[in-house]
Design an enzyme around this catalytic site. Structure first.
Site, PDB file in Angstrom:
ATOM      1  N   GLU A 113       2.687   4.858  -4.373  1.00  0.00           N
ATOM      2  CA  GLU A 113       2.769   5.937  -5.454  1.00  0.00           C
ATOM      3  C   GLU A 113       4.416   6.283  -5.480  1.00  0.00           C
ATOM      4  O   GLU A 113       4.726   6.515  -6.614  1.00  0.00           O
ATOM      5  CB  GLU A 113       1.914   6.988  -5.524  1.00  0.00           C
ATOM      6  CG  GLU A 113       0.546   6.659  -5.537  1.00  0.00           C
ATOM      7  CD  GLU A 113      -0.045   5.904  -4.376  1.00  0.00           C
ATOM      8  OE1 GLU A 113      -0.989   5.173  -4.313  1.00  0.00           O
ATOM      9  OE2 GLU A 113       0.338   5.952  -3.057  1.00  0.00           O
TER      10      GLU A 113
ATOM     11  N   ASP B 111      -8.668   4.443  -3.108  1.00  0.00           N
ATOM     12  CA  ASP B 111      -9.747   4.935  -1.820  1.00  0.00           C
ATOM     13  C   ASP B 111     -10.889   5.536  -2.503  1.00  0.00           C
ATOM     14  O   ASP B 111     -11.015   6.626  -2.201  1.00  0.00           O
ATOM     15  CB  ASP B 111      -9.013   5.489  -0.806  1.00  0.00           C
ATOM     16  CG  ASP B 111      -8.043   4.783  -0.123  1.00  0.00           C
ATOM     17  OD1 ASP B 111      -7.614   3.594  -0.222  1.00  0.00           O
ATOM     18  OD2 ASP B 111      -6.951   5.785   0.511  1.00  0.00           O
TER      19      ASP B 111
ATOM     20  N   ASP C  99       0.859  -1.172  -0.149  1.00  0.00           N
ATOM     21  CA  ASP C  99       0.093  -0.091  -0.009  1.00  0.00           C
ATOM     22  C   ASP C  99       0.997   1.316  -0.044  1.00  0.00           C
ATOM     23  O   ASP C  99       1.895   1.165   0.324  1.00  0.00           O
ATOM     24  CB  ASP C  99      -0.958   0.063   1.166  1.00  0.00           C
ATOM     25  CG  ASP C  99      -2.098   0.838   1.156  1.00  0.00           C
ATOM     26  OD1 ASP C  99      -2.279   1.379  -0.189  1.00  0.00           O
ATOM     27  OD2 ASP C  99      -2.806   1.184   2.068  1.00  0.00           O
TER      28      ASP C  99
END
Length: 806
Positions: A416, A488, A413
């Site tokens: 990026e 999300d 997670d």
């Protein structure tokens, strides 16, 4: 994962302005070719500005690398280092060279240098001014044709045709995003510097740096890529149709390995289970409700009792997980696989900080000696340098140790990375340990993270397929088994609406497993049972079935009212009934690159801009219900005859049809002539096709149809290479007086494969009075039912033909 962060001011200002003005004057690349050399694999052009390398892959993909003198080059991330190089043919014709692959010809103008690309003699793409090589920006310019439409840019909410868009290339979290009418989300978790054109080519810029993808926004006739640094290279692939383009494109960028079968089953997941008792309770609830369950995902509470302060511990919080290893073993006994979250941020308050610093595992400040420290929502932190040998080795040691707990899957997670200060330095081992700024490598961070996990797991567990979820990566990340999701998303109808578009845009460029948090992740003041049900129904026909959300509203169906649970359970059971079809789509993706979810444009170019309906494999058209109170959905259909999967109602294609729905159904239409395999709805540990259903949708016309079914043990990573599988082919020919149904099987079989299968064949929509039926020349019985004709017989895999006469 939650995100309350604001983008750094410097990054925001950088991406708010164009990197490059279009008034190039004489500063664009205008090189002259002085000589060339060709060894059969790579054509090298020697110019007065540097070298250009052209290398073929597959039947119709070409990698082009401009190596201008004095410009730092970073590694290729898009190209699969294990891809087979295609030997081309070079034809010299005075001022022009032709470099020919079976399905792609490159015409090379020598003075000034300019490249153009042809498929079967037709121009599909041409450089406009080619390479941009300025002090502060580099990139490429290509000409756009007048009627050309383009998908591309990866995960964004912009519509299917993205011509006219200028998109930032900087992977960035987009917490609680929605796609309400009129809304746009032009920067998200997983961008791709690549396009797929209606001219039947794909173009990817092999550059990981911060930049822009301008698809005719600044100049309507120009496709322009701009970046602040990085590699000056691109990949072009062409073909006769979209599937052929994808096959050639993924021949160069790599294909998704077969996932473990359990990864296609039902997940229990939330942010997050806070302790061992909660995790055990949720697994028990699924068992009590008789809802199949294949996996449970543990969010960040497995290594810390709070959201803040613990990230980077990467070890069990024994206060709340006292018997974690036994819990995972108990789950495994029940057929439930445990997936653990990890993040690349090592907080200064974590118990791994000192070790990471001493191991030189973290990205450094601009001085190159000290780890770059910065604040973000979870605490003061450093970032693992996944580009350096030291960072990779240290990070993998953490995974290796955690794997001893018995975890079966891994969730990366914030990759990026969610916060990536521009004044961070990475050491790029694959470029000779050269240093690179965060801006130069940002968009490949998740890609390299997935690579190190995949490489490590394949050595540590060579008899098991890795399962790796990551929410960010680069072109080609699928070759490392990366399973991405759409981030999300808001728990709202507006969040639900763009999910088809997001998956389609990723799938056409190699990332076939893009999926959403079913039910939505973020926000939502109260539970919306209708929204939840519709999203769960859609999940049957998306690549991964994983409800996931913040804990204020439970994402698991077993915590909701009886009616909501009933509808969700029906959807989950249908998912498992269709597992043979889904697993066969996974096989097709691994062998050809074809996505599981496919744009309707694959069937009809007029449907290029349709973003709410899609092909699920070849046999289904699906249109999820994305608005409340709906009793019918308008569905554009490709040509042919289609049947409502739930009711059997017949629809003529080549038009938009109105499909009635109830709370039990959504628009799912089956192509006439298709053969759909199904099995009993059980968790994948108990999967078996010993009792196999085949559903054939009779078109009432003379035609040919069929289907196929791929099976292996669902675990072994080399099943395809070793021939340890069964591939069953079903071919149907219908005539005025009857039909023939041919069965064939190839492959050497696999451990646990049925020696013989009991086939229940349902011929839907057959209303004729059957006069006789035979299998391999021997008469067999049949039954006429409301669904059609049903035949039951045993099949041991030999070539056989079933014949019906009426």
């Amino acid at each position: 994962m939650m995100n309350t962060l604001q983008f750094p001011r410097l990054r925001a200002s950088l991406l708010a302005m164009p990197l490059f003005a279009l008034s190039l004057g004489g500063n664009a690349w205008a090189a002259k070719v002085k000589s060339h050399q060709f060894d059969g694999d790579t054509l090298v052009l020697h110019t007065d500005e540097g070298q250009v390398h052209l290398t073929g892959y597959g039947d119709g993909a070409l990698a082009v690398h401009y190596q201008n003198s004095g410009i730092k080059q970073l590694p290729s991330y898009a190209l699969d280092p294990n891809a087979s190089v295609q030997r081309g043919e070079l034809v010299e014709a005075g001022p022009v060279l032709e470099y020919r692959l079976p399905e792609l010809t490159t015409r090379i103008q020598l003075n000034p240098l300019s490249l153009s690309y042809y498929h079967q003699g037709e121009l599909v793409l041409a450089e406009e001014r080619g390479l941009i090589a300025e002090d502060t920006v580099r990139g490429f310019r290509f000409s756009l044709q007048e009627q050309e439409k383009l998908m591309g840019g990866g995960s964004r909410v912009l519509g299917m045709d993205r011509r006219g868009e200028r998109m930032p290339l900087y992977n960035r979290a987009s917490y609680g995003y929605e796609g309400k009418p009129g809304d746009r989300v032009d920067q998200m978790y997983y961008g791709l510097p690549a396009v797929m054109s209606s001219n039947k080519y794909a173009l990817a810029f092999d550059n990981s740096a911060t930049g822009w993808l301008d698809i005719g926004a600044t100049d309507p006739e120009v496709l322009q890529f701009e970046a602040v640094g990085g590699r000056t290279a691109y990949l072009v692939a062409a073909g006769a149709d979209y599937p052929e383009v994808i096959e050639n494109f993924t021949a160069a960028t790599g294909r998704q390995p077969m996932p473990p079968r359990w990864a296609l089953g039902n997940f229990a997941s939330r942010f997050g289970y806070r302790n061992e008792a909660e995790a055990r309770d949720v697994v028990a609830r699924f068992a009590k409700a008789e809802v199949p369950l294949d996996a449970i995902v543990l969010d960040l509470y497995w290594f810390g009792e709070d959201v803040q302060g613990h990230m980077g511990n990467l070890d069990w919080d024994r206060k709340h997980w006292p018997e974690a290893e036994q819990m995972i073993a108990d789950f495994s006994e029940q057929g439930v696989n445990t997936v653990l979250i990890t993040e690349p941020f090592i907080l200064t308050t974590s118990n791994k900080w000192d070790d990471a610093v001493s191991s030189q595992a973290l990205a450094t400040d601009l001085g190159g000696q000290q780890p770059k420290r910065f604040d973000f929502f979870f605490g003061n932190t450093g970032l693992v340098d996944v580009f350096s040998e030291q960072g990779r080795n240290w990070f993998w040691q953490q995974y290796q140790r955690i794997a001893e707990s018995g975890a079966a899957g891994w969730w990366g997670d914030l990759g990026e990375p969610e916060v990536h200060p521009h004044d961070s330095l990475h050491r790029v081992a694959d470029a000779g340990d050269v240093s690179a700024t965060a801006d130069e490598v940002h968009n490949a961070y998740g890609h390299e993270w997935a690579r190190l996990v995949d490489d490590g797991l394949r050595q540590l567990q060579p008899d098991r397929r890795p399962m790796i979820m990551m929410r960010s990566g680069f072109v080609g990340s699928q070759r490392y088994g990366l399973i991405p999701w759409t981030g999300d998303v808001a728990r709202s109808w507006g969040g639900f609406k763009p999910q088809v578009e997001l998956s389609l845009q990723m799938g056409v460029l190699g990332l076939g497993y893009m999926h959403s948090d079913l039910g939505g992740f973020a926000g939502g003041e109260q539970f919306d049972a209708e929204l939840y049900t519709r999203w769960m129904q859609y999940g049957v026909f998306q690549p991964v079935y994983r409800p996931h959300a913040q804990e204020d509203i439970a994402p698991e169906p077993v915590f909701h009212d009886a009616e909501t649970l009933r509808l969700a359970r029906e959807a989950i059971l249908l998912r498992y009934r269709l597992m043979p079809y889904l697993y066969t789509l996974a096989f097709e993706n691994s062998t050809t690159g074809m996505p599981l979810m496919r744009p309707l444009a694959f069937e009809d170019e007029r449907l290029f801009e349709v973003k709410h309906s899609y092909l699920w494999g070849d046999a289904f058209v699906v249109a999820p219900v994305t608005a409340p109170g709906v009793d019918a959905v308008q569905v554009p259909l490709p040509a042919g005859v289609w049947f409502d999967f739930y009711t059997g109602a017949r629809f003529e294609g080549d038009q938009t049809v109105s499909v009635p729905v109830t709370m039990e159904t959504q628009p799912v239409l089956v192509r006439a002539g298709s053969v759909i395999p199904m099995v009993a709805p059980v968790a994948t540990r108990d999967y078996s096709s010993a009792e196999l259903e085949l559903h054939y949708y009779y078109p009432k016309t003379e035609s040919q149809g069929g289907g196929r079914l791929y099976e292996d043990d669902g675990i072994s990573p080399d099943s395809l290479e070793q021939g340890a599988y069964h591939l069953m082919e079903f071919a149907v020919v219908t005539e005025e007086k009857g039909l023939t149904f041919d069965l064939q099987q190839s492959g050497q079989g696999y451990p646990g494969a049925p020696e013989s299968r009991r086939i229940t064949l349902t011929l839907h929509n057959v209303t004729c009075n059957v006069q006789s039926a035979s299998l391999a020349g021997q008469p067999i019985d049949w039954q006429q039912t409301e669904q059609g004709v049903v035949l039951v017989f045993d099949w041991a895999g030999e070539d056989a033909q079933l014949t019906l006469n009426w």
